[in-house]
Every structure is written in C-alpha cells, then in structure tokens.
Write a protein that holds these residues in place. Structure first.
Motif, short mmCIF file in Angstrom:
data_model
loop_
_atom_site.label_atom_id
_atom_site.label_comp_id
_atom_site.label_asym_id
_atom_site.label_seq_id
_atom_site.Cartn_x
_atom_site.Cartn_y
_atom_site.Cartn_z
N PHE A 19 0.83 -1.20 0.00
CA PHE A 19 0.00 0.00 0.00
C PHE A 19 0.87 1.25 0.00
N LEU A 20 1.92 1.26 0.80
CA LEU A 20 2.83 2.40 0.85
C LEU A 20 3.56 2.58 -0.48
N VAL A 21 4.00 1.49 -1.09
CA VAL A 21 4.66 1.59 -2.39
C VAL A 21 3.67 2.13 -3.44
N LEU A 23 1.04 4.08 -2.89
CA LEU A 23 0.76 5.51 -2.63
C LEU A 23 1.96 6.41 -2.86
N LEU A 24 3.13 5.98 -2.43
CA LEU A 24 4.29 6.86 -2.41
C LEU A 24 5.20 6.76 -3.64
N ILE A 25 5.11 5.67 -4.38
CA ILE A 25 5.98 5.51 -5.55
C ILE A 25 5.17 5.37 -6.83
N ALA A 26 4.27 4.39 -6.86
CA ALA A 26 3.56 4.10 -8.12
C ALA A 26 2.62 5.23 -8.53
N MET A 27 1.86 5.77 -7.58
CA MET A 27 0.91 6.83 -7.95
C MET A 27 1.63 8.10 -8.42
N GLY A 43 -0.47 -2.40 -7.98
CA GLY A 43 -1.90 -2.41 -7.66
C GLY A 43 -2.48 -3.82 -7.62
N MET A 44 -2.08 -4.66 -8.55
CA MET A 44 -2.55 -6.04 -8.57
C MET A 44 -2.03 -6.80 -7.34
N HIS A 46 -1.07 -5.52 -4.51
CA HIS A 46 -1.74 -4.98 -3.33
C HIS A 46 -3.17 -5.50 -3.22
N GLY A 47 -3.87 -5.59 -4.32
CA GLY A 47 -5.24 -6.10 -4.30
C GLY A 47 -5.32 -7.53 -3.79
N ILE A 48 -4.41 -8.36 -4.26
CA ILE A 48 -4.37 -9.75 -3.80
C ILE A 48 -4.03 -9.81 -2.31
N LEU A 49 -3.04 -9.03 -1.89
CA LEU A 49 -2.66 -9.01 -0.47
C LEU A 49 -3.78 -8.45 0.40
#
Length: 95
Positions: A19-21, A23-27, A43-44, A46-49
């Motif tokens: 989630f942090l990656v 928000l802080l890197i990918a977005m 995102g994929m 994170h969704g699975i996790l």
C-alpha cells in the motif's frame, strides 16, 4: 507462535508495504511522470494481499476469539497507510 498467526503477520506486513509503495511511488510515477505501468503491477499485488489480509483477519477473529469490534478495527486498519503495522502490534500476540 502458531503458523497461522505468523502467516497473517507476514501478509499484514506485505499488505502494508504494498500500500505504501502504491501511494508513495507508483501513484506519483503515474500522475506526475505519466508512467502508469507500476500502478498496474503494484496495484494487482496490493489487491491480492488486501483480500488475503481481510480473509486472514477473519481467521484471526475466530482463532484468537476477538470481539466483533476488534475485527472491525483490524479490517479498518487495512485501509490506512500504516494501519496494518498498528494492528499487528496491538492485536496479535508477539513471538
């Protein structure tokens, strides 16, 4: 420590980091530098996790005899950037 609790702790940490990656890197890469590829990948993951975290929280609810309020707090923590770290320290047994 029970393997189920250990597995949930690992999922919890990975979910929080993803989630942090996101928000802080990918977005920022997507919206500032117009590079959306990382959002798809992270995102994929994170969704699975996230789904694994919610299912794991329910199993912990049953295993640790949490109240419904505790389950609700742990699930709410999943939508906060550092929430799973808090839930891990507050509601899961150490060791």
């Amino acid at each position: 420590m029970d393997y189920q609790i250990k597995a949930f702790k690992i999922i919890s940490i990975l979910e929080a980091i993803s989630f942090l990656v996101l928000l802080l890197i990918a977005m920022p890469l997507k919206y500032i530098w117009d590079t959306p590829e990382m959002v798809r990948i992270v995102g994929m993951a994170h969704g699975i996790l996230f789904v694994m975290y919610i299912i794991g929280a329910y199993f912990m609810y049953e295993k640790l005899n949490w109240s419904f309020k505790t389950l609700a707090i742990v699930i709410f923590c999943s939508v906060l950037p550092f929430g799973p770290f808090y839930a891990d320290k507050k509601y899961l047994p150490s060791n």
